[in-house]
Enzyme design. Structure first.
Site, PDB file in Angstrom:
ATOM      1  N   HIS A   1      -1.495   1.385   7.582  1.00  0.00           N
ATOM      2  CA  HIS A   1      -2.252   1.253   6.184  1.00  0.00           C
ATOM      3  C   HIS A   1      -1.988   2.639   5.543  1.00  0.00           C
ATOM      4  O   HIS A   1      -2.448   3.603   6.105  1.00  0.00           O
ATOM      5  CB  HIS A   1      -3.366   0.779   6.359  1.00  0.00           C
ATOM      6  CG  HIS A   1      -3.901   0.518   4.975  1.00  0.00           C
ATOM      7  ND1 HIS A   1      -3.611  -0.201   4.076  1.00  0.00           N
ATOM      8  CD2 HIS A   1      -5.231   0.957   4.273  1.00  0.00           C
ATOM      9  CE1 HIS A   1      -4.163  -0.215   2.873  1.00  0.00           C
ATOM     10  NE2 HIS A   1      -5.427   0.389   3.480  1.00  0.00           N
TER      11      HIS A   1
ATOM     12  N   CYS B   1       0.883  -1.099   0.068  1.00  0.00           N
ATOM     13  CA  CYS B   1      -0.047  -0.091   0.011  1.00  0.00           C
ATOM     14  C   CYS B   1       0.802   1.158   0.064  1.00  0.00           C
ATOM     15  O   CYS B   1       0.238   2.252  -0.372  1.00  0.00           O
ATOM     16  CB  CYS B   1      -0.896  -0.114   1.134  1.00  0.00           C
ATOM     17  SG  CYS B   1      -0.160   0.027   2.828  1.00  0.00           S
TER      18      CYS B   1
END
Lengths: 593, 168
Positions: free
Chosen positions: A540, A208
């Site tokens: 994240h 990510c």
């Protein structure tokens, strides 16, 4: 009214000052001989002799708060209205009116009109002060150059005119060309209501960090335009590389190992970018897997030990991949990034700016200046004592509803606050003395950064991750940072910083041009925000994109629409701003600006 | 004139010091007033209103987010994306690895590539004391690395900035 020059208002003189200017034979500029500059700040004061102790001619007082020197006869009078009687300065003006109404505050080098009882401003007077200040901060004190070398040649700065947005209509010849050499891909897009280029990216296993940056880059206007305009054609590039047959090709083939049937020649990150742009803007809305790019980037990053399966830092990836794009092009054209002109590659053309660093000797005021190119600006996120100094001034000057809001905002870190801190003059510790060329000894210094040239796209990186090898610990700073959707960068330009350093005088600083293009160049619009949530080692990255004034959330393969408030309240890690004149709605409507 | 006695002396001293202090204070106040006057007259504070507006919007946004009565989808699980699609936790697209030509599931591509290219730190990690001795177990239980400071350049006074880490 007043006229705006160099981004600031040049106030009309009061009638007494105007009168003086027209009738007086003594030019202001000759005053610079009497101006004494106190290092290192450049504070100017007026003294006939350097060592004199000024006093009021009338009452002989030495040190009341204000002493004024009459501009016509140099008589010094004090100005204190405590007793209710007119001050000696006012009395002098009234007595010898009309020619003696303008005076100079000798400790601040400011013009004062005794008739209007207000501070007034004059361009020539300010110029005299700046000349004196400049002389004091350059070597030998005798040179008249304002900026010492090395300085990027003005041509490099690529003066940008305002570009009016116009939709393109192809002429007959272009239409024929389009018809014969291309095919429309509209038919492939089942979601014409959503902007092109909006497509999820598959997470390939803790990637990510890469996806978030790629999403921002796909929608970086100058970069997007470059690749979609076929400026780097991956087929031509590969063909040229394959026919080269030079050592680099052979070396890369040997290095990759495994079956090289699939690797067509040396790694070119720009080619992989080109492939991704084609895929993302194709109209296909199924999530795309940037596998080839990951493969190429990893080979490039292996040199700096970044290639690993573990979670990476998005900002490090950003720097690394821009470097990868540059490197390949650099080999071809032998242009370096060192002058910050961005001529070397598209990555630098888009993101590269020039930072100016001034180091001022505390003892004599001598200033040493250096310029360095930069790709982005990394900002510290420290406990903020509230908003910027400008806000503090606003809190006191704005009445009514302004006050409640400003007090509420104290304690919030802001992007502009971080930029203020980045560009403030900082005293270097006594263990970091610099050698001063004028004093010929090591002295304590004041250091100040400013932006000499703004890039087309500004990327601000907030230093939320701290890794200390000495203390064997790392931490993440979760504190909220407010960032604006529209950002004016002019207070952080070298011209503004210099102006402030020299007391905000009316003077064209640092390559300023007397037209409006400077103002437009420094206005930026936010178009992408990379956020990080979670802990330092288990977090994240998500990117928010602003397309046609609608915000979208790109969370790996998931693309959703979000309200702008979600973005305002998000924890920004990297913020991408583009120059306002390059930011236009991708529709046939008027531009945003 | 006779020498003033103790009391007179202290009162005189405090008068003088008070006088000096007031002078200094006046001077500082006039400094600030003069600077602000100039800034206002020259229009150098033109952006204050916009900045105020942005701060207000930001505060409102955060307040709205904190309000539990507001249904916000930002942190919730996704049902469908804007294209009406759903996606599994592990991306299930399948393609061939550029290095070894094997078919790999997208969501597992990165760890595969690391082993395949033989360059990841994990692949060469020595077995530590605390592990059970199995290489693969060590890899996944150690968790992820710390994120490094964006640029390792030592700086003065903490004013770090990226000077474009590409080596010229």
């Amino acid at each position: 009214m007043s006229s705006k020059i160099n981004g600031q208002i040049s106030p009309q003189p009061c009638p007494h000052l105007a009168d003086f200017r027209t009738t007086s034979t003594k030019p202001f500029l000759s005053l610079h001989n009497c101006l004494r500059i106190k290092p290192p700040g450049g504070r100017a004061s007026l003294r006939g002799n350097p060592n004199e102790l000024p006093h009021c001619n009338t009452c002989g007082v030495h040190a009341p708060s204000r002493l004024y020197a009459c501009i016509s006869c140099s008589a010094v009078s004090c100005h204190s209205s405590a007793s209710g009687a007119p001050s000696h300065a006012a009395a002098h003006a009234a007595l010898l009116s009309p020619a003696h109404q303008i005076a100079i505050d000798i400790d601040r080098a400011e013009l004062f009109c005794c008739a209007c009882r207000d501070q007034v401003y004059d361009r020539d007077f300010d110029a005299a002060v700046v000349i004196a200040q400049t002389v004091a901060s350059t070597l030998g004190g005798g040179e008249s150059t304002v900026i010492p070398s090395p300085m990027p040649h003005p041509e490099n700065l690529r003066k940008r005119r305002r570009v009016d947005y116009r939709p393109v209509t192809p002429d007959l010849r272009e239409r024929a060309l389009i018809g014969s050499c291309s095919a429309p891909i509209d038919g492939d897009d089942s979601f014409p209501e959503f902007p092109r280029g909006l497509r999820g990216l598959n997470n390939l296993g803790n990637t990510c960090f890469m996806n978030s940056v790629l999403q921002a880059l796909f929608h970086t206007p100058p970069l997007r335009n470059y690749f979609l305009s076929d400026k780097h054609n991956r087929y031509f590039c590969q063909k040229n590389s394959n026919t080269d047959g030079d050592d680099s090709t052979i070396a890369t083939r040997k290095k990759s190992g495994g079956n090289n049937g699939k690797t067509n020649g040396p790694i070119c990150l720009a080619c992989d970018m080109d492939a991704m742009f084609s895929a993302v803007f194709s109209g296909d809305r199924l999530p795309y897997s940037p596998a080839k790019f990951l493969y190429s980037w990893w080979q490039h990053a292996a040199k700096s030990n970044l290639a690993s399966y573990e979670q990476q830092d998005a900002h490090e990836f950003f720097i690394s991949m821009l470097d990868g794009i540059h490197e390949k092009v650099d080999k071809d054209r032998h242009k370096t990034h060192s002058d910050g002109s961005g001529d070397c590659c598209i990555a630098h053309r888009v993101f590269s700016g020039i930072l100016r660093s001034d180091v001022m000797c505390m003892a004599c005021g001598f200033t040493s200046t250096t310029y360095d190119p930069c790709i982005d600006i990394s900002l510290d996120l420290e406990p903020n004592q509230g908003s910027s100094t400008k806000m503090a001034a606003a809190a006191s000057s704005h009445s009514g509803n302004g006050e409640a809001d400003s007090s509420q905002n104290h304690g919030i870190s802001t992007l502009t606050g971080c930029l203020d801190r980045f560009t403030r003059a900082e005293k270097l510790g006594s263990n970091q003395k610099f050698f001063c060329q004028q004093c010929q000894v090591k002295q304590e210094t004041l250091k100040q950064m400013s932006i000499r040239k703004l890039p087309l796209v500004s990327c601000f990186h907030i230093k939320r991750f701290e890794h200390s090898s000495t203390r064997k610990m790392s931490r993440k700073v979760d504190r909220y940072l407010q960032f604006p959707f529209s950002l004016d960068m002019s207070p952080y330009l070298s011209s503004s910083i210099l102006r402030r350093r020299f007391g905000n005088r009316i003077f064209p600083f640092e390559g300023e041009e007397p037209d409006a293009s400077n103002d437009l160049c420094s206005e930026f619009e936010l178009f992408a925000v990379v956020t990080h949530s979670g802990k330092l080692d288990a977090g994240h990255y998500v990117t928010y994109l602003r397309l046609s004034n609608q915000w979208y959330k790109c969370d790996d393969s998931w693309v959703t629409q979000v309200d702008e408030n979600i973005v305002r309240a998000a924890q920004g890690y990297m913020m991408f701003y583009v120059q306002k004149m390059l930011y236009y709605k991708a529709t046939t409507d008027k531009p945003v600006a | 004139m006779s020498v003033p006695d103790e009391e007179d002396l202290t009162s005189l001293q405090s008068q003088i010091s008070s006088h000096f202090f007031c002078d200094l204070l006046d001077s500082v106040i006039v400094d600030v007033a003069s600077e602000c006057h100039r800034i206002a007259k020259l229009g150098l504070d033109a952006n204050l209103d916009e900045e105020d507006e942005e701060l207000k919007l930001s505060a409102q946004a955060r307040a709205r987010l904190a309000d539990p009565s507001n249904s916000n989808e930002s942190n919730g699980k996704y049902v469908v994306d804007i294209f009406g699609q759903t996606h599994p936790t592990v991306a299930n697209e399948i393609f061939d690895c550029m290095n070894c030509n094997r078919s790999i599931v997208a969501g597992k591509f990165a760890p595969h590539l690391e082993k395949c290219m033989g360059k990841g730190r994990k692949a060469r990690l020595k077995v530590t004391r605390s592990s059970s001795g199995s290489g693969s177990q060590n890899r996944y239980s150690r968790g992820s690395s710390v994120n490094r400071l964006a640029n390792g350049n030592p700086s003065f006074a903490g004013n770090e900035h990226s000077i474009g880490s590409s080596q010229p």
